[in-house]
Motif scaffolding. Structure first.
Motif, PDB file in Angstrom:
ATOM      1  N   PRO A 123       1.009  -1.913   0.073  1.00  0.00           N
ATOM      2  CA  PRO A 123       0.231   0.208   0.043  1.00  0.00           C
ATOM      3  C   PRO A 123       1.158   1.470   0.041  1.00  0.00           C
ATOM      4  N   MET A 124       1.636   0.995   0.932  1.00  0.00           N
ATOM      5  CA  MET A 124       3.005   2.282   0.700  1.00  0.00           C
ATOM      6  C   MET A 124       3.372   2.760  -0.630  1.00  0.00           C
ATOM      7  N   ILE A 125       3.544   1.977  -1.588  1.00  0.00           N
ATOM      8  CA  ILE A 125       4.344   2.259  -2.714  1.00  0.00           C
ATOM      9  C   ILE A 125       3.231   2.644  -4.047  1.00  0.00           C
ATOM     10  N   PHE A 126       2.275   1.767  -4.087  1.00  0.00           N
ATOM     11  CA  PHE A 126       1.009   2.429  -4.516  1.00  0.00           C
ATOM     12  C   PHE A 126       0.057   3.340  -4.500  1.00  0.00           C
ATOM     13  N   ILE A 127      -0.081   3.033  -3.017  1.00  0.00           N
ATOM     14  CA  ILE A 127      -1.706   3.791  -2.640  1.00  0.00           C
ATOM     15  C   ILE A 127      -0.924   5.046  -1.614  1.00  0.00           C
ATOM     16  N   PRO A 128       0.642   5.862  -1.111  1.00  0.00           N
ATOM     17  CA  PRO A 128       1.183   6.250  -0.553  1.00  0.00           C
ATOM     18  C   PRO A 128      -0.100   7.683   0.180  1.00  0.00           C
ATOM     19  N   TRP A 172      -3.389   7.897   0.408  1.00  0.00           N
ATOM     20  CA  TRP A 172      -4.060   7.465   0.820  1.00  0.00           C
ATOM     21  C   TRP A 172      -4.233   7.563   2.257  1.00  0.00           C
ATOM     22  N   LEU A 173      -2.935   6.645   2.410  1.00  0.00           N
ATOM     23  CA  LEU A 173      -1.909   6.678   3.469  1.00  0.00           C
ATOM     24  C   LEU A 173      -1.761   7.726   4.920  1.00  0.00           C
ATOM     25  N   LEU A 174      -1.774   8.436   3.651  1.00  0.00           N
ATOM     26  CA  LEU A 174      -0.986   9.923   4.444  1.00  0.00           C
ATOM     27  C   LEU A 174      -1.728  10.977   4.708  1.00  0.00           C
ATOM     28  N   ALA A 175      -3.440  11.308   3.987  1.00  0.00           N
ATOM     29  CA  ALA A 175      -3.896  11.822   4.027  1.00  0.00           C
ATOM     30  C   ALA A 175      -4.259  11.855   4.894  1.00  0.00           C
ATOM     31  N   PRO A 176      -4.721  10.858   6.204  1.00  0.00           N
ATOM     32  CA  PRO A 176      -6.065  11.045   7.045  1.00  0.00           C
ATOM     33  C   PRO A 176      -4.919  11.372   8.527  1.00  0.00           C
ATOM     34  N   THR A 206       1.346  19.468   1.596  1.00  0.00           N
ATOM     35  CA  THR A 206       2.500  18.185   2.559  1.00  0.00           C
ATOM     36  C   THR A 206       2.213  16.876   2.182  1.00  0.00           C
ATOM     37  N   VAL A 207       1.156  16.281   1.375  1.00  0.00           N
ATOM     38  CA  VAL A 207       0.836  15.116   1.035  1.00  0.00           C
ATOM     39  C   VAL A 207       1.849  14.541   0.060  1.00  0.00           C
TER      40      VAL A 207
END
Length: 459
Positions: A344-349, A351-355, A363-364
């Protein structure tokens, strides 16, 4: 429980995954450790959220003072690894009625070092706290002092953690850790915001420190009670320290303690380097990246502890071929788990950072490339963390400390400064250098484990 013993063959050693009994042995040890660590991170986030409601100054005070506290207690962290190795070896040697001896020695060291060190650090707390902002320092120093009071209890808890994992009772470690963190949240909430009905005044940020320290002492008491209930057959409160065992404990633990202390200081230096980039966004992004990384590597840390126990028990049985195979078996499990977590870190970073960075798309965008690098480097972390603990179990603590500290302080930190603030490659450049450092460390530990020179340390 004694770990199942299996002869090593060329076919088994070359298999892609551990066989059934070995997989079950790894899972039985690792899953409770992972559960305890996950609970710790979840409840730490709750604690942070409570302090964050008090304002930016309080949050900054607790965050920065926590790093200082981490650096102060890191010197006691070596007790956990040393006690675990010695308890695991005694298990493998079937000297079950002596397994509590290294625990007793760890508790003794925690008291002898922790009590005077705690008193000294509480006294000089204003001098060792680095932030000059008067609003932040006014809240940070009392919080730091409250945390430092529990220094000896932290050391005792480290010793118990190593003991429970070394004797293959990681479930007791997990249940105690969960109880301790739940009590931490309850106490901290009451002391931060106050409970007038019970006559408890609101202490603000100081309440978070007091609550955490009380919960730490509660964990120590709980460990002692559980020791009486479950570890009397191991010699708990019955076998005394021995000079030979104490020397082994110090020899194993001192390099690890030095490594942990310098590792903690290195993170403080890293944030100073990131601050040189020139804006607030890199620092905020780096904080989120570090937190996400620490959560992601939890299974690797747990598997490292598992490898230390299994390797130590095999060494105690006198089967160095089996010890070597356990190291590789746990590495294979780590590659699968951490590799999956990295996807998930590779393909949708984003999405993980936004919250963690709501309403801050700039910044994201700044953090996303670095998080992709973290996702790729998790595979290196799986190899490095597992074989680091395996080498520690074999007695190679000086080798591990030398390379870990050297790569961090002589390699990563100077290059991070040159690549980030000086050359202008920012967070992406710094995190790329960090990934290369982890890859180098993994390669060095893997080569050392395969070369088998560590066998001479235990013969």
């Amino acid at each position: 429980m004694n770990v199942p013993h299996h002869p090593t063959s060329a076919t088994q050693t070359g298999s892609a995954t551990p066989d059934g009994p070995r997989w079950r042995a790894i899972a039985a040890l690792a899953l409770p450790i992972i559960g305890g660590m996950v609970s710790q991170n979840v409840l730490n986030l709750v604690d942070t959220a409570m302090v964050g409601s008090l304002g930016d100054a309080a949050l900054a005070a607790v965050s920065t003072a926590s790093f200082v506290n981490f650096a102060c207690i890191a010197g006691l962290a070596g007790l956990s690894a040393a006690v675990q190795v010695l308890a695991a070896r005694l298990t493998g040697e079937n000297r079950l009625d002596e397994r509590a001896r290294p625990l007793h020695e760890g508790i003794l060291i925690a008291l002898v070092i922790g009590i005077p060190a705690s008193a000294l650090l509480v006294w000089i707390a204003p001098a060792i706290y680095p932030n000059d902002d008067p609003d932040v320092a006014a809240q940070a120093v009392p919080y730091l002092r409250a945390r430092l009071v529990a220094m000896s209890a932290v050391g005792i808890n480290f010793a118990f953690r190593g003991y429970w994992n070394g004797v293959s009772r990681s479930g007791i470690y997990m249940s105690t850790l969960i109880a301790m963190h739940v009590s931490n949240v309850i106490l901290s909430y009451a002391l931060i915001f106050g409970v007038p009905a019970l006559g408890i005044e609101a202490l603000g940020a100081l309440g978070a420190g007091v609550g955490t320290s009380i919960a730490t002492f509660f964990g120590t008491v709980l460990y002692l009670i559980l020791g009486v209930l479950y570890s009397r057959p191991d010699g708990f409160l019955r076998v005394g320290p021995s000079l030979e065992s104490m020397r082994s404990l110090v020899s194993l633990g001192l390099p690890q303690s030095l490594q942990q202390t310098l590792f903690a200081l290195g993170y403080n230096v890293l944030f100073v380097i990131i601050a040189q980039i020139g804006t607030q966004e890199p620092v905020a992004a780096a904080g989120v990246l570090v937190n996400l990384t620490l959560v992601a590597i939890l299974p690797g840390l747990a598997l490292g502890m598992t490898a230390a126990t299994l390797v130590g028990q095999a060494i105690g049985q006198g089967d160095l071929d089996d010890a070597e195979r356990w190291g590789w078996d746990v590495v294979k499990v780590g590659l699968v788990i951490l590799g999956a977590l990295g996807l998930p870190m590779i393909f949708i970073p984003e999405w993980l950072l936004a919250p963690f960075l709501p309403g801050r798309p700039e910044t994201v965008a700044l953090a996303a490339p670095a998080l992709r690098i973290v996702g790729v480097s998790l595979a290196f972390d799986a190899v490095g963390m597992v074989l680091m603990q395996a080498l520690l179990a074999a007695g190679a603590s000086r080798f591990v400390a030398t390379w870990s500290v050297g790569l961090q302080w002589l390699g990563f930190l100077p290059l991070a400064y040159l690549v980030g603030p000086v050359a202008g490659f920012g967070l992406t450049g710094i995190w790329l250098i960090q990934a290369l450092q982890r890859a180098a460390q993994a390669a060095i530990f893997a080569r050392a484990w395969r070369a088998r020179w560590w066998r001479s340390l235990v013969l």
